[in-house]
Design an enzyme around this catalytic site. Structure first.
Site, short mmCIF file in Angstrom:
data_model
loop_
_atom_site.label_atom_id
_atom_site.label_comp_id
_atom_site.label_asym_id
_atom_site.label_seq_id
_atom_site.Cartn_x
_atom_site.Cartn_y
_atom_site.Cartn_z
N PHE A 168 -1.70 106.86 -11.10
CA PHE A 168 -0.60 106.09 -11.68
C PHE A 168 0.33 105.65 -10.57
O PHE A 168 0.82 106.48 -9.80
CB PHE A 168 0.18 106.90 -12.72
CG PHE A 168 1.18 106.06 -13.47
CD1 PHE A 168 0.82 105.39 -14.63
CD2 PHE A 168 2.49 105.91 -13.00
CE1 PHE A 168 1.73 104.57 -15.30
CE2 PHE A 168 3.40 105.10 -13.68
CZ PHE A 168 3.02 104.43 -14.83
N ASP A 180 1.27 108.20 -2.37
CA ASP A 180 2.30 108.02 -3.39
C ASP A 180 2.83 109.41 -3.74
O ASP A 180 2.21 110.15 -4.49
CB ASP A 180 1.67 107.32 -4.61
CG ASP A 180 2.67 107.13 -5.75
OD1 ASP A 180 3.69 107.83 -5.77
OD2 ASP A 180 2.40 106.29 -6.63
N LYS A 208 11.88 108.78 -7.99
CA LYS A 208 12.20 109.89 -8.88
C LYS A 208 13.33 110.81 -8.41
O LYS A 208 14.50 110.50 -8.60
CB LYS A 208 10.92 110.66 -9.17
CG LYS A 208 9.96 109.86 -10.08
CD LYS A 208 8.92 110.72 -10.69
CE LYS A 208 7.93 109.95 -11.55
NZ LYS A 208 8.40 109.65 -12.89
C1 LIG Z 1 3.03 108.83 -8.88
C2 LIG Z 1 3.89 107.75 -9.45
N1 LIG Z 1 3.96 106.57 -8.82
C3 LIG Z 1 4.74 105.57 -9.29
C4 LIG Z 1 5.48 105.71 -10.45
C5 LIG Z 1 6.33 104.58 -10.95
O1 LIG Z 1 7.67 104.86 -10.76
P1 LIG Z 1 8.80 104.04 -11.55
O2 LIG Z 1 8.66 104.36 -12.99
O3 LIG Z 1 10.10 104.52 -10.94
O4 LIG Z 1 8.57 102.58 -11.26
C6 LIG Z 1 5.43 106.94 -11.14
C7 LIG Z 1 6.19 107.10 -12.39
O5 LIG Z 1 5.91 107.93 -13.21
C8 LIG Z 1 4.62 107.97 -10.63
O6 LIG Z 1 4.53 109.16 -11.25
#
Ligand SMILES: Cc1ncc(COP(=O)(O)O)c(C=O)c1O
Length: 396
Positions: free
Chosen positions: A132, A217, A246
């Site tokens: 994700f 990520d 986050k």
């Molecule tokens: C691993 C990861 N990358 C990217 C995102 C996307 O972040 P945002 O919702 O702040 O755009 C999330 C959100 O849950 C995530 O868990």
């Protein structure tokens, strides 16, 4: 709630609860009911709710200077960048406002770097099934889960999907057009999937051999969540690019893309930009949050509390009569595969005063603040056991 149904776009199935106040690991709804918050606003509120240092910084910064553009030097932004670099592999940082934006920047950086260090058609990013990376068009395409793509086609090109935790699949997918491999060190939304110990070192080696970039990520796993400041530390390798969001400002919107000098230098004036990213408020709070994480040794605490939490959940599994089939995770990011529909268990937990998350196909995810203590963990475990009994009773 009636107005919510009428005036908000329906992008999430909301619970019939409005949270109005928080303190530490606890939140209260508009009826005054108290909950233990083991969602942390989806792994965001690492320092808990209403942390006095965060509240103090916000008050002070809002009353001093909330926003100026990136045409000016922003001292808080510079200090936060230096602190992040001092505590990681990185040399340089670009600040944005969300995880998706941090990943967009990573994708743009990787593609530009690849073009400047190879053929002009190099630009493909290899990502992992079940991963994700966000909801913008590029990051949702990087998210190798078709359920998030449906209806939004045409999707941008240049992404290749392979199975998670499968080094041979990555090896086979790399070709002359590949710019980077992008991966979460532990898949969060995808089900708290922890890869084998050799996976990240293996990816690092494959990337080095092919002359491509490794993008981690760490939006969910970073900032101490897994028991180390960065999840990559468990593997003993470093990435070329890392994305954060986050927990970095404990709930004030922020994103960050960190890179080595060699990669970062592809950005030159005018090639990328942001209006809000790195503004004085967000980075002042980020500075307070990150300093507190380091000074209070919260990654170590997450490792300690995580061991207690996973033990308690494994004990709950023992008593669950097969309703919990697996408990896994690292630090304070825990996933549990369930037999009953996870939505029912989440509701039963909420009724009993515990907020938890879902993940993957039918897993429950726990991501409490890193300041959580043993008493709160005990109470959460008791509620999970009772909630499972409620679901068993309802099914009987
Ligand atoms: C691993 C990861 N990358 C990217 C995102 C996307 O972040 P945002 O919702 O702040 O755009 C999330 C959100 O849950 C995530 O868990």
């Amino acid at each position: 709630m009636e107005w919510s149904d009428k005036h908000l776009m329906t992008f999430a199935k909301r619970y019939p609860v409005a949270l109005v106040r928080g303190e530490g690991v606890r939140v209260w709804d508009s009826d005054g009911k108290e909950y233990l918050d083991f969602t942390g606003g989806i792994a965001v509120t690492a320092l808990g709710h209403s942390h006095p240092r965060v509240v103090g910084t916000m008050r002070e910064q809002a009353a001093t200077l909330l926003h100026v553009s990136n045409y000016f030097h922003i001292p808080q932004q510079i200090h936060l960048a230096k602190l992040l670099c001092d505590h990681s592999f990185a040399d340089r940082v670009f600040f944005s406002n969300s995880g998706a934006e941090a990943n967009e920047t990573a994708i743009k950086l990787a593609r530009k770097w690849a073009k400047e260090h190879g053929a002009s058609d190099r630009g493909d990013i290899i990502t992992m099934r079940g991963g994700f990376h966000g909801r913008t068009l590029a990051t949702v395409t990087a998210t190798a889960q078709e359920k998030y793509h449906h209806g939004f086609e045409p999707l941008p090109g240049g992404f290749k999907y392979v199975a998670f935790n499968d080094l041979r699949a990555v090896e086979r997918a790399i070709d002359s057009r590949t710019a980077a491999v992008m991966v979460e060190p532990i898949q969060g939304e995808g089900g708290v999937n922890v890869p084998d110990d050799g996976y990240l070192p293996g990816l690092r080696k494959l990337c080095d051999e092919a002359g491509i970039l490794l993008v981690l990520d760490e939006i969910q796993t970073g900032m101490g969540r897994t028991g180390k400041l960065w999840c990559y530390e468990h593997a003993g390798v470093t990435p070329d690019i890392m994305t954060l969001a986050k927990a970095l400002a404990n709930g004030v919107p922020i994103g960050a893309t960190l890179a080595t000098d060699e990669v970062a230098q592809v950005l030159t004036p005018g090639t990328h930009g942001t209006t809000f990213g790195g503004n004085p408020l967000a980075t002042a709070v980020g500075l307070t949050v990150f300093s507190t994480l380091v000074e209070d040794r919260l990654p170590e605490r997450a490792a300690r509390m995580g061991r207690i939490l996973i033990d308690r959940m494994r004990a709950a599994q023992q008593k669950s009569q097969g309703m919990i089939t697996e408990v896994r995770g690292r630090g304070l990011l825990i996933g549990m595969d369930l037999v009953p529909p996870v939505g029912n268990v989440v509701s039963a937990c909420r009724e009993r005063g515990l907020l938890v998350l879902t993940a993957g196909d039918n897993a429950m995810r726990l991501a409490p603040p890193l300041i959580v203590d043993e008493a709160a963990i005990d109470r959460a475990a008791t509620i999970v056991e009772a909630a499972l009994a409620d679901c068993r009773g309802a099914a009987a």
